[in-house]
Motif scaffolding. Structure first.
Motif, short mmCIF file in Angstrom:
data_model
loop_
_atom_site.label_atom_id
_atom_site.label_comp_id
_atom_site.label_asym_id
_atom_site.label_seq_id
_atom_site.Cartn_x
_atom_site.Cartn_y
_atom_site.Cartn_z
N VAL A 1 0.86 -1.18 0.00
CA VAL A 1 0.00 0.00 0.00
C VAL A 1 0.90 1.24 0.00
O VAL A 1 1.99 1.22 0.58
N THR A 2 0.46 2.29 -0.69
CA THR A 2 1.18 3.57 -0.67
C THR A 2 0.50 4.50 0.33
O THR A 2 -0.72 4.67 0.30
N LEU A 3 1.30 5.07 1.24
CA LEU A 3 0.80 6.04 2.22
C LEU A 3 1.32 7.42 1.88
O LEU A 3 2.49 7.59 1.53
N THR A 4 0.45 8.42 1.97
CA THR A 4 0.86 9.82 1.84
C THR A 4 0.34 10.59 3.04
O THR A 4 -0.65 10.18 3.67
N TRP A 5 0.99 11.72 3.36
CA TRP A 5 0.60 12.49 4.53
C TRP A 5 1.03 13.93 4.35
O TRP A 5 1.76 14.28 3.40
N LEU A 6 0.58 14.79 5.24
CA LEU A 6 0.98 16.19 5.26
C LEU A 6 1.99 16.40 6.38
O LEU A 6 1.91 15.76 7.43
N GLU A 7 2.94 17.30 6.17
CA GLU A 7 3.96 17.55 7.19
C GLU A 7 3.31 18.17 8.42
O GLU A 7 2.21 18.75 8.36
N PRO A 8 3.95 18.05 9.57
CA PRO A 8 3.35 18.59 10.81
C PRO A 8 3.14 20.11 10.74
O PRO A 8 3.85 20.82 10.02
N ASP A 9 2.17 20.57 11.48
CA ASP A 9 1.97 22.02 11.59
C ASP A 9 3.16 22.68 12.30
O ASP A 9 3.49 23.83 12.03
N GLU A 10 3.79 21.96 13.19
CA GLU A 10 4.94 22.48 13.94
C GLU A 10 6.15 21.58 13.69
O GLU A 10 6.07 20.36 13.85
N ASP A 11 7.28 22.21 13.27
CA ASP A 11 8.49 21.41 13.08
C ASP A 11 9.37 21.40 14.31
O ASP A 11 10.48 20.86 14.29
N GLY A 12 8.89 21.98 15.42
CA GLY A 12 9.66 22.01 16.66
C GLY A 12 10.73 23.07 16.67
O GLY A 12 11.48 23.18 17.64
N GLY A 13 10.82 23.86 15.59
CA GLY A 13 11.83 24.90 15.52
C GLY A 13 13.06 24.50 14.73
O GLY A 13 13.98 25.30 14.56
N SER A 14 13.09 23.26 14.26
CA SER A 14 14.23 22.78 13.47
C SER A 14 13.68 22.03 12.26
O SER A 14 12.66 21.35 12.37
N PRO A 15 14.34 22.15 11.11
CA PRO A 15 13.82 21.48 9.92
C PRO A 15 13.63 19.99 10.15
O PRO A 15 14.44 19.33 10.81
#
Length: 530
Positions: A213-227
């Motif tokens: 199965v292929t999974l896709t997602w959106l990046e977090p709203d918060e990166d914690g302050g670091s890429p």
């Protein structure tokens, strides 16, 4: 006409240090006395607190005091009188300290260090940048501490910072004329400025196969302050009641294909983001996903269109389904329904294209048609049914009339004749259409649209004009192409007066009459003698 003579020193241009005064003198000749103006970058130069323009008969001088880098330009002097116009140009280059470095940025901030980067100044002051000066100060103090005055590149790592202290950094460029204005960065705090990232969102499955199965997602709203440096994909193992990682190394993309899954079983997944501080919170887990072969029957094809109909045949065309069900479409099925019947009958299958010529239909029977698409998963739902159509011989407009010619021409009329078309298109020819055209004009003129015979006299014509003629045939379906006369004809009489009779003799003479006899003229002038 006017003439302008620049000072010989200005011919190769003028270079000066910022802050000095420059003078641009020019001698001007011309009668009557020319009007003079100076321009810079297409704008007329006007006197102000720095600029002086002194124009006297035969001479003009532009002076600029307290020069700045912005005075660098091409200056044009123009002299105009009623006899003409003259111009001369002077390239002025004012050398100065460089501008501030561009795009100053601070990154990689830690408790003890940070990384400074910038671009060279947009204006080097007319002289190459020799080096950069990097300075810092604590935010609550005014004193600047010079970290280096010999930086050759556009990067610098500032070390030995005090943890959690707030600093301001600035960078200046230096050339042979001095140190320019600095670029100042907003205050930064000497600390690792990040936490683990937040959870990714909207984990979505797609392209399900029998073991993947292929999974896709959106990046977090918060990166914690670091890429974010990567993502971990985990699946739930019901046997151990634990989450197990599906990838051996963190991945950079927002999509991942999980392979080696048990077929026909449901599996749950979740995704975690990671930065330098480590993995963050996991996303919401997916609903259980059934891992199976994904192929379905295709969607229904488009409604068929009947392109041609005949006594016992029909030519159908249609559009492919919008979705093939996940597998190649192997062919199409055609079904028909007789009007008045509920039953759909399969008449053709394994059709590779989206068109087909159907044979074996019944004359005068009304049919509707529909199409199904087939892939290895099965047949689609049927398409929308076509419009009902009756099988009958298709009619066409007739073919073109043949052998059009001018049988006779006079100064006011033309006798046309022609042969009937070789094909009447399946419908009797009802009439002919006759048109004429004076060769001096582009437009055709309709003469008669109700001609029943294979001949027609066109009148009136203008004597001495050249004409061409054309004829078309018409039936119940429409009109044929025109048959056009190949050569133009001249509207004039084609005959003259007859010649003289000859061999006149007296046959008999009485008291009351004389009987004469003669031979007809050798030439009748081209027409029967009346």
């Amino acid at each position: 006409p006017p003439e302008i003579e620049l000072d010989v020193k200005l011919l190769a241009g003028l270079t000066a240090r910022a802050g000095t005064k420059i003078e641009l003198p020019a001698d001007i000749k011309g009668k009557p006395e020319p009007r003079v103006k100076w321009t810079k970058a297409d704008l007329v130069l006007k006197a102000d607190d720095r600029i002086t323009i002194d124009t006297q008969p035969g001479h003009s001088k532009a002076s600029i005091a307290h020069t700045t880098r912005g005075d660098t330009a091409t200056y044009i002097i123009e002299a105009v009188n009623s006899s003409g116009r003259a111009t001369a140009t002077v390239d002025v280059n004012i050398l100065d300290k460089p501008g501030p470095p561009a795009a100053f940025d601070i990154s990689e901030i830690t408790n003890e260090s940070c990384f400074l980067a910038w671009n060279p100044p947009r204006d080097d002051g007319g002289s190459p940048i020799a080096n950069y000066i990097v300075e810092r100060r604590e935010h609550d103090k005014e004193e600047w501490v010079k970290l280096s005055a010999t930086v050759k590149h556009t990067t610098f790592k500032a070390c030995k910072l005090t943890p959690l202290k707030e600093y301001v950094f600035r960078v200046s460029a230096e050339n042979q004329y001095g140190i320019g204005e600095p670029a100042v960065h907003v205050p930064i705090i000497a600390k690792y400025s990040f936490d683990p990232p937040g959870p990714p969102t909207r984990v979505t499955p797609s392209d399900i196969a029998k073991d993947a199965v292929t999974l896709t997602w959106l990046e977090p709203d918060e990166d914690g302050g670091s890429p974010i440096t990567g993502y971990w994909i985990e699946k739930f193992d019901p046997e151990t009641d634990k989450w197990i990682r599906c990838n051996k190394l963190p991945i950079k993309d927002l999509t991942f294909r999980v392979k080696g899954l048990p077929t026909k079983k449901k599996t749950r997944f979740r995704v975690l983001a990671e930065n330098l501080a480590g993995p963050g919170k996991a996303s919401d887990e997916t609903d259980p996903i059934l891992i199976k072969d994904p192929i379905d029957p295709p969607w229904a094809p488009g409604k068929p269109f009947i392109k041609e109909i005949a006594k016992t045949s029909a030519f159908l065309i249609w559009n492919r389904p919008e979705h093939d069900g996940g597998a190649k479409i192997e062919g199409y099925i055609i079904e028909f329904q007789k009007t008045g019947s509920e039953e759909w009958v399969r008449i053709a299958e394994d059709i590779p294209q989206t068109e087909h010529f159907l044979k074996g239909l019944m004359e005068k029977q009304e049919y509707s048609f529909r199409i199904k698409a087939v892939n290895k998963a099965g047949e689609s739902e049927p398409s929308e049914a076509s419009e009902p159509v009756v099988c009958k011989e298709r009619l066409y407009p007739p073919s073109t009339p043949e052998w059009l010619e001018v049988a006779n021409i006079t100064k006011i009329s033309a006798d046309l004749k022609w042969q009937a078309p070789s094909s009447d298109g399946g419908s009797p020819i009802s009439n002919y259409v006759v048109e004429k055209r004076d060769v001096r004009r582009k437009a055709w003129q309709s003469v008669d649209t109700t001609v029943k015979e294979l001949k027609y006299t066109v009148t009136p014509l203008n004597e001495g004009s050249l004409y061409v003629f054309r004829v078309a045939a018409e039936n119940a379906v429409g009109m044929s192409e025109f048959c056009e006369l190949e050569d133009a004809v001249l509207a004039k009489d084609t005959f003259t007066t007859p010649g003289p009779p000859y061999a006149l003799t007296v046959v008999e003479v009485t008291k009351r009459h004389v009987e004469l006899k003669w031979e007809a003229p050798k030439s009748n002038g081209g027409r029967p003698i009346t």
